[in-house]
Design a protein around this motif. Structure first.
Motif, short mmCIF file in Angstrom:
data_model
loop_
_atom_site.label_atom_id
_atom_site.label_comp_id
_atom_site.label_asym_id
_atom_site.label_seq_id
_atom_site.Cartn_x
_atom_site.Cartn_y
_atom_site.Cartn_z
N UNK A 90 -33.54 -46.96 8.84
CA UNK A 90 -33.32 -45.68 8.18
C UNK A 90 -34.25 -45.52 6.98
N UNK A 91 -34.28 -46.54 6.14
CA UNK A 91 -35.08 -46.47 4.92
C UNK A 91 -36.55 -46.29 5.24
N UNK A 92 -37.04 -47.06 6.19
CA UNK A 92 -38.46 -46.95 6.55
C UNK A 92 -38.76 -45.58 7.15
N UNK A 93 -37.83 -45.05 7.95
CA UNK A 93 -38.06 -43.75 8.59
C UNK A 93 -38.17 -42.64 7.55
N UNK A 94 -37.25 -42.63 6.58
CA UNK A 94 -37.29 -41.57 5.58
C UNK A 94 -38.53 -41.67 4.70
N UNK A 95 -38.94 -42.89 4.37
CA UNK A 95 -40.12 -43.03 3.52
C UNK A 95 -41.39 -42.72 4.30
N UNK A 96 -41.48 -43.19 5.54
CA UNK A 96 -42.67 -42.94 6.34
C UNK A 96 -42.87 -41.46 6.60
N UNK A 97 -41.77 -40.72 6.75
CA UNK A 97 -41.85 -39.27 7.00
C UNK A 97 -41.89 -38.46 5.72
N UNK A 140 -36.46 -30.54 -0.76
CA UNK A 140 -37.41 -30.75 0.33
C UNK A 140 -37.64 -29.56 1.23
N UNK A 141 -36.69 -28.62 1.29
CA UNK A 141 -36.78 -27.57 2.30
C UNK A 141 -36.39 -28.06 3.68
N UNK A 142 -35.94 -29.29 3.78
CA UNK A 142 -35.38 -29.91 4.99
C UNK A 142 -36.43 -30.27 6.05
N UNK A 143 -37.64 -29.77 5.96
CA UNK A 143 -38.62 -29.99 7.03
C UNK A 143 -38.83 -31.49 7.26
N UNK A 144 -39.11 -32.20 6.18
CA UNK A 144 -39.41 -33.62 6.33
C UNK A 144 -38.14 -34.47 6.46
N UNK A 145 -37.00 -33.96 6.05
CA UNK A 145 -35.75 -34.64 6.34
C UNK A 145 -35.52 -34.67 7.85
N UNK A 146 -35.73 -33.53 8.49
CA UNK A 146 -35.58 -33.48 9.95
C UNK A 146 -36.63 -34.34 10.62
N UNK A 147 -37.86 -34.33 10.08
CA UNK A 147 -38.89 -35.23 10.59
C UNK A 147 -38.42 -36.69 10.53
N UNK A 762 -57.21 -30.86 -5.11
CA UNK A 762 -57.34 -32.05 -4.26
C UNK A 762 -55.92 -32.59 -4.04
N UNK A 763 -55.58 -32.85 -2.80
CA UNK A 763 -54.26 -33.40 -2.50
C UNK A 763 -54.32 -34.91 -2.69
N UNK A 764 -53.87 -35.37 -3.85
CA UNK A 764 -53.91 -36.82 -4.11
C UNK A 764 -53.04 -37.55 -3.10
N UNK A 765 -51.87 -36.98 -2.79
CA UNK A 765 -50.99 -37.52 -1.76
C UNK A 765 -50.58 -36.35 -0.86
N UNK A 766 -51.25 -36.16 0.27
CA UNK A 766 -50.99 -34.96 1.08
C UNK A 766 -49.54 -34.81 1.51
N UNK A 767 -48.86 -35.90 1.83
CA UNK A 767 -47.47 -35.79 2.29
C UNK A 767 -46.57 -35.30 1.17
N UNK A 768 -46.75 -35.85 -0.02
CA UNK A 768 -45.93 -35.41 -1.15
C UNK A 768 -46.29 -33.99 -1.56
N UNK A 769 -47.57 -33.65 -1.46
CA UNK A 769 -48.02 -32.30 -1.80
C UNK A 769 -47.39 -31.29 -0.85
N UNK A 815 -41.61 -23.67 9.39
CA UNK A 815 -42.49 -23.58 8.22
C UNK A 815 -43.77 -24.39 8.44
N UNK A 816 -44.90 -23.78 8.13
CA UNK A 816 -46.19 -24.46 8.24
C UNK A 816 -46.90 -24.37 6.89
N UNK A 817 -47.38 -25.52 6.42
CA UNK A 817 -48.13 -25.58 5.16
C UNK A 817 -49.58 -25.90 5.47
N UNK A 818 -50.49 -25.13 4.90
CA UNK A 818 -51.92 -25.34 5.05
C UNK A 818 -52.49 -25.68 3.67
N UNK A 819 -53.05 -26.87 3.52
CA UNK A 819 -53.62 -27.28 2.24
C UNK A 819 -55.09 -26.90 2.17
#
Length: 887
Positions: A90-97, A140-147, A762-769, A815-819
């Motif tokens: 569980x922990x790895x899944x939430x952090x990886x996503x 989070x907006x739930x997107x990455x929670x569901x991921x 510049x997205x220093x961390x794209x996932x967090x951004x 929802x789609x995010x374009x950086x």
């Protein structure tokens, strides 16, 4: 066993709790008697946030709404009790996503996910959204929670191996610092902290928006067994009044003075346990003389209106920007539109209520554990309140469970510190959800009268705006919010003739202050409404009129600042163009809106980035900075700045925020922590890198401190005469974020799809951004459609989470995010802030889509009369005072 014993099985072990308090919830017993920390208290006793989830006889149940007595003989499983392998997965899944931000809600959601997959090993995204409907996430907006839950499901089926990223270079999605601990609930928040001999604090609040305090009688409270101290105004040894910009907020209201809102504190209690402290606070007797309250900002400006705050007039501030000749331009323009747009008061509703712990040390120093957005501001104000030097207060950040601006002002820090000094013992004070809503500042409700014009080709010629904002009883940063609303009134558009005025007005309503967007999103709703009206008059579609008017390098912002660099707004418009026209071809109702938001406070403020890299004897490097981690991922991003420069592994860096070094950077606000904090860390890292390049090892460098203080003092305040301008030019802000957002509705007018293109430098961390933007969109959709905190006689009409209107997972559209990366030369590695821009254009995009759907332009938020709002599961207020008014 005696009748006073409660027996149940907890995580496989037989457990007996002796003499549980009458009426205690199961959550209280789990946290206070059984030391379970994965169950969090976000809304007790509502049972509406899901943070307190446990499995009761295998079924997920919220424990804050369940009497402990009902647990007799039951089998209770918390996140601590599930299989170790499942916990780790569980922990790895939430952090990886990247499925968490502040983390406060995540242990409950993780346990729900585990229970769901026990029953349904391959759920769809819709199945997951439905399953977590009882859970609220504000970040989070739930997107990455569901991921994350999808990833966990695949991993359980042997189809994936979640692998959090360890590469800490800039541009990589480095795993969130301590993310696995946060997922499992083992990383402490303030209310999780305990100390030997610790007392518990509780507050007595005013129930009136305006009244004179005639008498405070604490005798009954003091006589209650278990009470150790009761504090009132007379016990404050220092300055009783504090504040961020002006000292107009009393930590206690004294006898003979007026309470000014329903969140004013009149007394505080310290007792041996939380229940006794609260019972004692209820026993404090206060006699009030009720006085007429000023509850409407326009009435508060009228002659003869009661003065809300004795330290300043009801018109707290006026900000104006004038360029060109707006009247002449309006008269000469081909198309002119006018209207009044209104936005609402909004509750931040971060999941972690306010909490502070003050611990007297043997050396006489008071150690203050705070969740505040500016710990050095907390330190300064607490020291003044206690009449002590700042050296007597050691302040330490405990990364908080969400803030969004609402934890800039002090809440319980001063009262908790005083109780600790009075008793000589550690004291922890944690607010209930209702107390939190009553005390902390809200988003400003604004009334905005706009007139805008364009030529025959649809190019803007002039904007005139008059804005009035209700800032409530205390200044907070209200004047700056209205200053920002005025400064962003023309949006990201090229306008030659500008006439803007914004007034900040005090009332006896709850205070208003900083909230994500900081006035820019309110003003944006109005200017985007004008753009939609002008598009109709000029015969243009919503995308085309914006493309004709957005700024480029060389164009001028509302304030008079000329954009000289990093202007990516056209690129964001181009990024959404295919989606816009595809929706039109499909016959969909679609709206588009553009936004701009300053990065850095600017407007003449001196701003700092400060960092210290300390090489420790064990070979690790402590990374100190002055800004607050509150879910945005700052500590992870700063680590990446250090890794990029030094080449050292990310695992070697240990981020810290405390008073070991004097790194006072002010508040974590204005989307500036990465911009300025990242620059300071990079500068300090270059000094360390030079030593490494010279052949030294970390072992050689143990004990060395590498310091960097970056001062930004080249911005100009509004209204400075031309001959006084620094460098002869207006520069109100260091940098700007830009965005274009697109909202698509289905055939019934419901939210279907949302696309957001953002210039992030510049997205220093794209996932967090991406996660920051997704969470901002979620908040922006609530701002547009469902969120509201109306007050009746100065008191919020509801404290219930679902009624306040924050969207649940099932309410969110795809929802789609374009950086878009448009290099910012004043940012670290080209980056700029993204914390606020994400919701600036959201309401405008939704309003535009609704206009396209049914031809109605809605100018008042939230747009609850719309089909998009009616389809949501939240925001239906059932207030007793006047349901027709609030629903």
């Amino acid at each position: 066993m005696a009748d006073s014993e409660l027996r149940f099985t907890l995580n496989g072990s037989q457990t007996t709790v002796t003499c549980p308090r009458e009426g205690a919830s199961l959550l209280e017993v789990l946290r206070e008697d059984c030391a379970v920390r994965s169950t969090k208290d976000g809304c007790s006793p509502q049972g509406q946030c899901g943070c307190c989830l446990a499995l009761i006889d295998g079924k997920p149940k919220v424990t804050c709404a369940m009497k402990a007595s009902r647990a007799e003989g039951r089998e209770i499983t918390t996140l601590e009790g599930i299989d170790a392998g499942a916990r780790e997965l569980l922990a790895r899944s939430f952090v990886a996503a990247a499925g968490l931000q502040c983390g406060f809600c995540i242990p409950g959601i993780a346990l729900r996910a585990h229970a769901l997959l026990e029953q349904n090993p391959a759920p769809s995204r819709a199945d997951i959204a439905k399953a977590i409907d009882g859970h609220l996430c504000r970040c989070t907006g739930y997107v990455k929670i569901i991921d994350a839950i999808e990833l966990y499901a695949r991993a359980r089926r042997g189809e994936a191996d979640p692998a959090p990223v360890t590469d800490g270079r800039v541009g990589q999605p480095l795993a969130r610092y301590r993310g696995q601990e946060m997922t499992l609930g083992t990383r402490d928040y303030v209310d999780d902290l305990t100390r030997p001999g610790m007392l518990h604090g509780a507050l007595k609040l005013s129930p009136h928006p305006r009244a004179r305090v005639v008498r405070i009688d604490t005798s009954r409270a003091a006589a209650l067994p278990g009470v150790v101290a009761v504090a009132t105004a007379k016990d404050v040894p220092g300055s009783r009044w504090y504040g961020l910009l002006m000292n107009d907020w009393p930590g206690f209201v004294a006898e003979g003075e007026e309470v000014r809102c329903v969140g004013d504190v009149v007394a505080a209690v310290a007792a041996e346990d939380r229940q006794t402290a609260r019972a004692a606070a209820a026993l404090v007797e206060v006699e009030y003389e009720l006085l007429p309250a000023a509850l409407d900002p326009e009435q508060a400006l009228a002659e003869g209106a009661p003065q809300v705050n004795p330290t300043h007039p009801n018109q707290l501030s006026r900000c104006a920007f004038v360029r060109g000749d707006a009247d002449a331009a309006l008269a000469a323009s081909e198309h002119v539109v006018s209207g009044t747009w209104k936005t609402q008061r909004i509750e931040h509703l971060y999941l972690e209520p306010e909490s502070a712990l003050a611990v007297p040390r043997d050396d006489g120093v008071l150690h203050l554990y705070t969740q505040g957005q500016g710990i050095f501001d907390d330190r300064r104000q607490v020291a003044s309140f206690l009449g002590e030097s700042i050296e007597q207060i050691f302040v330490e950040l405990v990364p908080n469970g969400g803030a969004f601006g609402g934890k800039e002002d002090m809440s319980v820090q001063a009262q908790t510190a005083l109780l600790a000094r009075m008793t000589g013992r550690p004291v922890k004070t944690t607010l209930s959800r209702e107390e939190s809503i009553r005390i902390h500042p809200k988003r400003h409700p604004l009334t905005m009268h706009f007139t805008a014009a364009c030529d025959a080709a649809g190019r803007l010629t002039a904007v005139r705006a008059r804005i009035i904002g209700d800032t409530g009883a205390y200044a907070s940063v209200g004047a700056k919010v209205l200053e920002r609303a005025a400064g962003h009134a023309t949006g990201p558009y090229r306008v030659t003739n500008v006439d803007i005025e914004a007034l900040t007005v005090s009332t006896n309503n709850p205070p208003c202050g900083a909230m994500r967007g900081f006035g820019a999103n309110q003003a944006n709703f109005a200017i985007e409404g004008c753009m939609d009206l002008l598009a109709q008059k000029a015969g243009l579609d919503a995308w085309e009129i914006r493309m004709r008017n957005v700024v480029e390098v060389g164009d001028t912002f509302t304030t008079g600042q000329v954009h000289e660099k990093s202007v990516g707004i056209k690129k964001t418009l181009e990024a959404v163009k295919p989606h816009f026209y595809a929706a039109l071809r499909a016959g969909k109702a679609v709206g588009v809106a553009c936004g701009i938001k300053n990065t850095g406070i600017g407007n003449g403020a001196k701003e700092w980035g400060k960092a210290r890299l300390v090489v420790e004897p064990d070979g690790r490097v402590s990374l100190y900075n002055g800004y607050t981690e509150m879910g945005q991922g700052l500590l992870t991003v700063l680590t990446q700045c250090a890794v990029e420069v030094t080449g050292l592994p990310a695992a070697l860096f240990i981020p810290k925020v405390d008073a070991t070094y004097q790194l006072d950077c002010g508040q974590t606000t204005g989307s500036r922590a990465t911009l300025f904090g990242g620059r300071a860390v990079a500068d300090a890292a270059r000094k360390l890198r030079a030593e490494l390049d010279a052949g030294h090892t970390l072992a050689d460098l143990a004990g060395r401190v590498y310091a960097a203080d970056v001062l930004i003092d080249d911005t100009t305040p509004p209204g400075v005469p031309k001959d006084k301008l620094k460098g002869g030019k207006i520069k109100t802000h260091t940098s700007f974020g830009f965005a274009t957002q697109l909202c698509v509705l289905d055939e019934e007018g419901k939210l279907e799809r949302f696309v957001a293109a953002h210039d992030v430098g510049r997205a220093i961390n794209p996932a967090l951004c991406e996660g920051q933007i997704e969470g901002s969109i979620h908040m922006g959709l609530g701002f547009a459609l469902s969120e509201d905190l109306p007050c009746h006689e100065g008191m919020p009409v509801t404290f219930r989470l679902r009624e306040i209107g924050v969207l649940r997972a099932r309410d969110m559209p795809e929802t789609e995010v374009i950086l878009v990366e448009e290099h910012e030369p004043e940012g670290p590695f080209g980056a700029k802030g993204v914390g606020e821009i994400g919701l600036v254009p959201t309401a405008g995009a939704v309003a535009g889509a609704l206009l396209a759907f049914d031809g109605q332009q809605r100018r008042t938020l939230p747009m609850k009369d719309s089909p998009a709002a009616r389809a949501l599961s939240v925001g239906k207020i059932r207030a007793k005072s006047d349901p027709a008014t609030w629903s």
